[in-house]
Design an enzyme around this catalytic site. Structure first.
Site, mmCIF file in Angstrom:
data_model
loop_
_atom_site.group_PDB
_atom_site.id
_atom_site.type_symbol
_atom_site.label_atom_id
_atom_site.label_comp_id
_atom_site.label_asym_id
_atom_site.label_seq_id
_atom_site.Cartn_x
_atom_site.Cartn_y
_atom_site.Cartn_z
ATOM 1 N N GLY A 256 0.774 -1.237 0.000
ATOM 2 C CA GLY A 256 0.000 0.000 0.000
ATOM 3 C C GLY A 256 0.800 1.279 0.000
ATOM 4 O O GLY A 256 0.217 2.360 -0.157
ATOM 5 N N GLY A 292 3.714 -3.148 -3.850
ATOM 6 C CA GLY A 292 3.645 -3.353 -5.293
ATOM 7 C C GLY A 292 4.017 -2.046 -5.973
ATOM 8 O O GLY A 292 5.134 -1.869 -6.463
ATOM 9 N N ARG A 293 3.074 -1.122 -5.938
ATOM 10 C CA ARG A 293 3.234 0.166 -6.605
ATOM 11 C C ARG A 293 4.566 0.858 -6.279
ATOM 12 O O ARG A 293 5.241 1.368 -7.165
ATOM 13 C CB ARG A 293 2.087 1.068 -6.150
ATOM 14 N N ARG A 329 -5.803 3.495 -15.152
ATOM 15 C CA ARG A 329 -5.887 4.239 -13.894
ATOM 16 C C ARG A 329 -6.656 5.561 -13.992
ATOM 17 O O ARG A 329 -7.454 5.858 -13.119
ATOM 18 C CB ARG A 329 -4.494 4.457 -13.289
ATOM 19 N N TYR A 333 -9.699 5.362 -11.513
ATOM 20 C CA TYR A 333 -9.489 6.044 -10.223
ATOM 21 C C TYR A 333 -9.357 7.558 -10.361
ATOM 22 O O TYR A 333 -8.873 8.206 -9.433
ATOM 23 C CB TYR A 333 -8.188 5.563 -9.568
ATOM 24 N N CYS A 360 -13.787 4.158 -27.635
ATOM 25 C CA CYS A 360 -15.135 4.705 -27.665
ATOM 26 C C CYS A 360 -15.780 4.674 -26.286
ATOM 27 O O CYS A 360 -16.674 3.855 -26.019
ATOM 28 C CB CYS A 360 -15.963 3.941 -28.685
ATOM 29 N N GLU A 361 -15.291 5.491 -25.412
ATOM 30 C CA GLU A 361 -15.812 5.681 -24.053
ATOM 31 C C GLU A 361 -15.489 7.103 -23.652
ATOM 32 O O GLU A 361 -14.362 7.551 -23.855
ATOM 33 C CB GLU A 361 -15.086 4.754 -23.050
ATOM 34 N N TYR A 389 0.348 -1.092 -12.104
ATOM 35 C CA TYR A 389 -1.067 -1.120 -12.480
ATOM 36 C C TYR A 389 -1.288 -0.485 -13.849
ATOM 37 O O TYR A 389 -2.299 0.163 -14.100
ATOM 38 C CB TYR A 389 -1.930 -0.455 -11.388
#
Ligand SMILES: *Cc1c(COP(=O)(O)O)cnc(C)c1O
Length: 447
Positions: A256, A292-293, A329, A333, A360-361, A389
């Site tokens: 984290g 991780g990050r 991401r 987020y 297309c979003e 990520y």
């Protein structure tokens, strides 16, 4: 969503806080290579990682944690490329996995099963079986029902399953709601009040080797005080269990640790180590952390090329060849990644740019950026802090193929995942002959 440090400011922050990104005569370098030179060889978009940045991050963290004897297991989901896993494993790093697929990746990277821990809220029996067969270090149990499954699989195999219980400590991690995992009501971990009974019950089972406890309260933590709160709860739970003569020899402290997505200073890992020492350092437990990050995020760039510019309602849109399927991401987020032009001519565009992908979003937007150099079709830019990520979350939405990943080491680079071809994708869809599930007569009888 505006991101507005001046280029000079960003360049200065990179100079101060990044091992291996730099501008030389207005050109972006990663280690000793001009990113533009790599882009001449590898078609955009692609991910580009610096090996030395990852090594330096691991070495720094491992050094800070040495006094508390905590070992580091990399959270594979942050970047699951086998070459990245190998790079970390060669430094002595273990792995924290959340699926059978990640287990196979870690094994393929040559990681010893004794250095792999298996977290994750829903493990299948097949995954549990495989993990026990290869001799995994531990399974982090996330529910009483999962404990039953592990017990049954272990009985079948005639082995003892090493388990720890993932505690939900009911602590607010003060991070984005979609990456908070340690509050009561989150799907993760086991309610702290239920642990004692479960622990006692499990400790009495011959199929289980109950080693201890785990927590993981969320991701991208910039404020370290939630760790103190969570680890204190863990410590008092250890006391409580030991007072019932239940042995606790191992604590998994989760991951984290956040990073500064503007290339500024992030959380102080020395301070993190001090919190570990203060809260759980005196318990005589084996300690593990699972970042991780923090280990890989700053090491990665997503390199992309400008396709077109267009105007929409007074905003200048820059359409690039990377999209939300390559880097989720921002869409997932509201994250904003810094933009680094591969060539910086020095002068600035007079207006902000909104950088968008071709998918297309409406959520396929990277963000609105001030103070970039003038952009035009064919110019290449990179999104920074994209090592975590990014590639691991990519999808093939809009039938866009998974892009290449490149690892840079000093003055050389290597493609560590080739770009998927559309043929690779279509092959999966060659239809098999029609088949039936059970014969009609049986189906009728069942009714
Ligand atoms: C995702 C995850 C991590 C790593 O989180 P980061 O924020 O990338 O450090 C560690 N442990 C568990 C159990 C996880 O699910």
């Amino acid at each position: 969503m505006t991101y507005a440090p001046t280029r000079e400011d960003l360049t200065e922050r990179i100079r101060l806080n990044h091992d291996s990104l730099s501008y030389r005569n207005g050109e972006l370098f990663i280690e000793k290579l001009a990113v533009e030179d790599i882009a001449a060889e590898v078609s955009t978009p692609f991910y580009c990682y610096s090996a030395s940045t990852i090594r330096n991050a691991f070495t720094l963290l491992a050094d800070k944690l040495k006094p508390v004897h905590a070992s580091v297991c990399f959270a594979v989901k942050a970047n699951s490329n086998i070459s990245i896993l190998k790079l970390l494993a060669d430094l002595g790093c273990g792995m924290d996995i959340v699926s059978g697929g990640e287990l196979e990746r870690a094994l393929a990277a040559g990681v010893a099963p004794s250095k792999i821990v298996f977290s994750g809220v829903g493990k299948t029996r097949r995954e549990i079986r495989r993990a026990l067969e290869v001799g995994i270090h531990q399974l982090n149990v996330e529910s009483p029902a999962e404990l039953d499954s592990i017990r049954e699989v272990a009985r079948d195999l005639g082995c003892r399953a090493p388990v720890v219980f993932r505690v939900n400590p009911d602590v607010d991690a003060h991070t984005h709601a979609k990456i908070s995992t340690g509050k009561k009501g989150d799907k993760f971990g086991i309610n702290i009040e239920l642990i004692e009974e479960l622990y006692a019950k499990a400790a009495a089972c011959t199929e289980l080797d109950v080693a201890g406890l785990a927590v993981h309260i969320g991701s991208q933590l910039l404020n370290l005080s939630p760790y103190r709160a969570a680890y204190r709860r863990l410590a008092s739970l250890v006391d409580q269990l030991r007072s019932r003569d239940l042995p606790v020899r191992s604590l998994d402290l989760g991951g984290g640790l956040g990073i500064n997505y503007n290339f500024g200073v992030g959380p102080d890992v020395g301070e993190y180590a001090a919190i570990v020492k203060e809260t759980v350092g005196g318990l005589h437990c084996e300690l593990t952390v699972e970042p991780g990050r923090w280990l890989v995020g700053p090491a990665g760039l997503l390199v992309t090329e400008v396709l077109n510019l267009k105007e929409a309602g007074g905003t200048v849109l820059v359409i690039v060849d990377a999209a939300m399927n390559d880097l989720m991401r921002p869409a997932l987020y509201n994250a904003v990644h810094p933009v680094l032009p591969l060539q910086d001519p020095g002068h600035r565009s007079a207006h902000p740019y909104q950088i968008v992908g071709p998918v297309c979003e409406s959520s396929d937007v990277f963000g609105t950026y001030d103070a970039l150099p003038p952009l035009q079709s064919g110019v290449r830019i990179a999104f920074g802090c994209a090592g975590a990520y990014g590639a691991s979350m990519a999808s093939t939405y809009n039938s866009r193929d998974l892009i290449a990943e490149v690892l840079v080491e000093a003055d050389r680079f290597r493609v560590i995942r080739r770009r998927q071809t559309i043929q690779d994708l279509l092959e999966l869809e060659s239809a098999t002959p029609w088949q039936k599930c059970r014969s009609e007569t049986n189906a009728t009888t069942a009714l």
